[in-house]
Scaffold this active site. Structure first.
Site, PDB file in Angstrom:
ATOM      1  N   THR A 174       0.844  -1.192   0.000  1.00 10.71           N
ATOM      2  CA  THR A 174       0.000   0.000   0.000  1.00 10.71           C
ATOM      3  C   THR A 174       0.876   1.237   0.000  1.00 10.71           C
ATOM      4  O   THR A 174       1.885   1.303   0.703  1.00 10.71           O
ATOM      5  CB  THR A 174      -0.939   0.029   1.223  1.00 10.71           C
ATOM      6  OG1 THR A 174      -1.863  -1.060   1.123  1.00 10.71           O
ATOM      7  CG2 THR A 174      -1.729   1.332   1.297  1.00 10.71           C
ATOM      8  N   PHE A 176       1.081   5.131   0.882  1.00  8.84           N
ATOM      9  CA  PHE A 176       0.488   6.149   1.740  1.00  8.84           C
ATOM     10  C   PHE A 176       1.057   7.515   1.366  1.00  8.84           C
ATOM     11  O   PHE A 176       2.216   7.618   0.949  1.00  8.84           O
ATOM     12  CB  PHE A 176       0.810   5.881   3.216  1.00  8.84           C
ATOM     13  CG  PHE A 176       0.179   4.642   3.770  1.00  8.84           C
ATOM     14  CD1 PHE A 176      -0.971   4.705   4.537  1.00  8.84           C
ATOM     15  CD2 PHE A 176       0.740   3.384   3.548  1.00  8.84           C
ATOM     16  CE1 PHE A 176      -1.564   3.569   5.065  1.00  8.84           C
ATOM     17  CE2 PHE A 176       0.159   2.242   4.067  1.00  8.84           C
ATOM     18  CZ  PHE A 176      -0.996   2.338   4.825  1.00  8.84           C
TER      19      PHE A 176
END
Length: 282
Positions: A174, A176
């Site tokens: 992921t 961010f």
């Protein structure tokens, strides 16, 4: 006594956003929030200096809510961080893979762990976030319930780890972004840089093609292009784009100048250092 700086995130303690916030801002106070709207509002009103927000996942794709909130938030992207996602299957003490029937987690986490859910015939149940799912399972005390959460959540909420590294793909990562009220631009000529911006194209044939032509002719690599409707109108389209480079670099400066000829608005959201993991292939 000096008040510690605060970084807000969506979710409960033990969530991936909490993990990446502590990893990169270990001396800061982390502030859990129930929703993305609350995170944006807390930074906008000054109750926290920064926000740690997930924006893309290598399996699930974009985090849709963020792509809609970001252009109108008034906040600025000042950094990006990549986190290799590791999920565990958690249950209350005494539970096992044989006793569980339902599995609770955020919708993206459930989508990233389909294989183990199917293999054990579990019924997926959507929760607000991964760590919140672990807390719900702990509160219920039911050996038929399990949670898909980061392993840190097992420690925080007193759960047993029934299975580790259960994500479907080992490249599950992921991305961010860190948001701030004030723009903080990375200096030019100081390593790889990412520039994020939004623009509105004119409602004309081939407008997008013409708008993007300057990036191709100037050799600027575009890594993201997302489209939105503006105020519900099908004839007005806004785009969120990201490119490699700094606006002070001549190729990108020329591309942005050309972009302005074919758009009604161009707004830079952030100029920030590229995370070293960006350049690594899965």
């Amino acid at each position: 006594m000096t008040k510690p700086s605060r970084i807000a995130y969506q979710g409960e303690p033990g969530a991936n956003s909490h993990i990446v916030a502590k990893e990169h801002y270990p001396d800061w106070e982390t502030l859990p929030c129930a929703s993305f709207e609350e995170v944006f509002a807390i930074v906008a009103n000054g109750d926290a200096e920064l926000a740690m927000i997930p924006i893309d996942n290598s399996i699930a794709g974009r985090v849709a809510d963020i792509h809609h909130f970001l252009p109108t938030s008034g906040l600025h992207i000042i950094a990006e961080h990549f986190l290799r996602i590791q999920f565990s299957l958690l249950g209350v003490p005494g539970s096992s893979l044989e006793t569980i029937r339902t599995v609770h987690s955020h919708v993206h986490a459930l989508g990233q762990c389909r294989k183990i859910i199917k293999r054990h015939g579990l019924t997926p149940m959507i929760s607000g976030d991964t760590a919140g799912a672990a807390r719900e399972v702990a509160d219920a005390g039911d050996p038929s319930q399990a949670a898909i959460s980061p392993p840190l959540a097992a420690e925080i909420y007193g759960l047993d780890i029934l299975a580790e590294d259960i994500e479907d793909e080992d490249h599950n990562t992921t991305r961010f972004v860190v948001l701030s009220r004030e723009p903080v631009r990375a200096p030019a000529g100081n390593g790889p840089t990412v520039t994020s911006f939004i623009f509105n194209v004119r409602n004309l044939p081939a407008a997008l093609y013409k708008a993007l032509g300057g990036f191709a002719t100037n050799g600027v690599n575009m890594t993201k292009l997302e489209s939105y409707m503006v105020d519900g109108w099908f004839t007005a389209t806004q785009f969120l784009a990201e490119v490699d480079g700094h606006p002070d670099d001549i190729p990108l400066a020329r591309a942005l100048e050309e972009l302005a000829f074919f758009t009604t608005e161009v707004k830079i959201l952030g100029v920030y250092p590229a995370d070293p993991l960006r350049s690594l292939a899965p």
